[in-house]
Design a protein around this motif. Structure first.
Motif, PDB file in Angstrom:
ATOM      1  N   GLU A 138      39.209  13.116  56.145  1.00 59.01           N
ATOM      2  CA  GLU A 138      38.743  14.230  57.266  1.00 59.01           C
ATOM      3  C   GLU A 138      39.156  15.305  56.437  1.00 59.01           C
ATOM      4  OE1 GLU A 138      40.320  15.622  62.223  1.00 59.01           O
ATOM      5  OE2 GLU A 138      40.762  13.842  60.866  1.00 59.01           O
ATOM      6  N   ASP A 139      40.324  15.659  56.363  1.00 58.77           N
ATOM      7  CA  ASP A 139      41.054  17.113  55.763  1.00 58.77           C
ATOM      8  C   ASP A 139      41.187  16.939  54.287  1.00 58.77           C
ATOM      9  OD1 ASP A 139      40.343  17.960  58.203  1.00 58.77           O
ATOM     10  OD2 ASP A 139      43.072  17.639  58.376  1.00 58.77           O
ATOM     11  N   ARG A 150      49.522  21.496  52.309  1.00 57.15           N
ATOM     12  CA  ARG A 150      48.483  22.433  53.303  1.00 57.15           C
ATOM     13  C   ARG A 150      47.486  20.973  53.878  1.00 57.15           C
ATOM     14  NH1 ARG A 150      47.991  27.916  50.938  1.00 57.15           N
ATOM     15  NH2 ARG A 150      49.864  28.544  50.280  1.00 57.15           N
ATOM     16  N   ASP A 153      40.673  22.191  56.377  1.00 55.44           N
ATOM     17  CA  ASP A 153      38.714  22.095  57.130  1.00 55.44           C
ATOM     18  C   ASP A 153      38.418  21.991  55.034  1.00 55.44           C
ATOM     19  OD1 ASP A 153      37.181  21.759  57.783  1.00 55.44           O
ATOM     20  OD2 ASP A 153      36.726  22.802  60.106  1.00 55.44           O
ATOM     21  N   THR A 158      39.096  26.682  55.770  1.00 52.95           N
ATOM     22  CA  THR A 158      40.793  26.984  56.078  1.00 52.95           C
ATOM     23  C   THR A 158      41.958  26.275  56.948  1.00 52.95           C
ATOM     24  OG1 THR A 158      39.349  26.733  58.749  1.00 52.95           O
ATOM     25  CG2 THR A 158      39.423  28.814  58.058  1.00 52.95           C
ATOM     26  N   GLU A 159      42.762  26.388  56.486  1.00 48.14           N
ATOM     27  CA  GLU A 159      44.337  25.747  56.834  1.00 48.14           C
ATOM     28  C   GLU A 159      44.363  25.458  58.881  1.00 48.14           C
ATOM     29  OE1 GLU A 159      48.702  26.289  56.350  1.00 48.14           O
ATOM     30  OE2 GLU A 159      47.469  26.784  54.875  1.00 48.14           O
ATOM     31  N   LYS A 160      44.371  24.105  58.288  1.00 49.93           N
ATOM     32  CA  LYS A 160      44.703  23.476  59.978  1.00 49.93           C
ATOM     33  C   LYS A 160      46.471  23.544  60.295  1.00 49.93           C
ATOM     34  CE  LYS A 160      42.235  20.537  60.724  1.00 49.93           C
ATOM     35  NZ  LYS A 160      40.752  19.193  60.588  1.00 49.93           N
ATOM     36  N   ARG A 161      46.829  22.941  58.976  1.00 46.49           N
ATOM     37  CA  ARG A 161      48.294  22.940  59.452  1.00 46.49           C
ATOM     38  C   ARG A 161      49.497  22.294  58.096  1.00 46.49           C
ATOM     39  NH1 ARG A 161      49.718  16.841  59.686  1.00 46.49           N
ATOM     40  NH2 ARG A 161      48.224  15.613  58.903  1.00 46.49           N
TER      41      ARG A 161
END
Length: 262
Positions: A138-139, A150, A153, A158-161
């Protein structure tokens, strides 16, 4: 735990910070058994290593020498190669569908290549350094040399968490090349002959693989042979392939859990 395993954890912990986390997890300690040894190109400053089916890919570093390669595992021969810009120091790489993402070290640029042609498709920008990279379905999961992982996406980069990695409750720094295996992240620890297995949700190190002595001393060329780096997983055989920067060999290994004292 046996004394040797205790000393091994002390060696890893020297790369950890004193900052503590709420809970400490005691990692399982593994040794290794070499199943096969293959040739590896000594001009490859290995940064990323992964399989696409039976095909081995590798990303390499150094300014003016960074590349993405498709490699014949039996011979070590480079079958296909694309060079990164000479102004960029290549780092970790990961396969996402029909694309391959490659990080750069200090340039804040990620490259997306077509996995078949290795043609550049797109560039992305990110903050900070790029070290290791893997994909969890997914990531993208990225390391930056700190204790942070990190989650990115892959469509937009872009950073999600983020997750902070801890060993026995202390933050573990210098996380490098990454591999996603059965819901957990395996990571090289820079300048340590060790892989750590990380719980992707909590960040706790749940296992450590002792790879000291993997490359025989007679294969070490002073000034050329660099540190352990590069881990790829073969899910069909449940084995790992590991190498290092400018190493002459690539090793197929299985993990062997070490006994504990009762």
């Amino acid at each position: 735990m046996r004394f040797a395993a205790y000393i091994f954890l002390v060696l890893i912990s020297s790369a950890a910070h004193s900052e503590t986390a709420p809970a400490a997890v005691e990692p399982v300690i593994y040794g290794h058994k070499i199943l096969e040894t293959y040739p590896h190109a000594t001009d490859a400053f290995t940064q990323g290593l992964f399989f696409d089916g039976d095909t081995l890919y590798e990303s390499t570093g150094q300014y003016g020498q960074s590349s993405l390669r498709r490699v014949d595992i039996e011979t070590g021969q480079v079958l296909q190669i694309t060079a990164l810009p000479p102004t960029h120091f290549g780092e970790g790489a990961a396969l996402v569908g029909d694309d391959i993402f490659v990080l750069s070290w200090r340039e804040g640029t990620a490259f997306r290549y077509d996995a078949r042609t290795m043609d550049l498709e797109k560039k992305f920008q990110y903050d900070g350094e790029g070290w290791g990279l893997t994909y969890n379905g997914e990531d993208l999961v990225m390391s930056d040399g700190s204790a942070q992982l990190r989650f990115i996406d892959p469509e937009t980069f872009t950073e999600k968490r983020r997750v902070t990695v801890t060993l026995r409750g202390q933050t573990l720094n210098h996380l490098n090349e990454l591999e996603w295996i059965d819901g957990q992240v395996f990571a090289n620890v820079w300048r340590r002959n060790v892989l750590v297995r990380i719980d992707a949700q909590s960040g706790a190190v749940t296992g450590a693989v002792d790879l000291r002595g993997l490359l025989p001393e007679e294969d070490v060329v002073p000034g050329q042979t660099d540190v352990l780096n590069g881990v790829a997983y073969d899910g069909q055989e449940n084995v790992l392939y590991v190498t290092g920067k400018n190493w002459p060999k690539l090793f197929k290994i299985e993990l062997v859990e070490r006994e504990k004292n009762h």
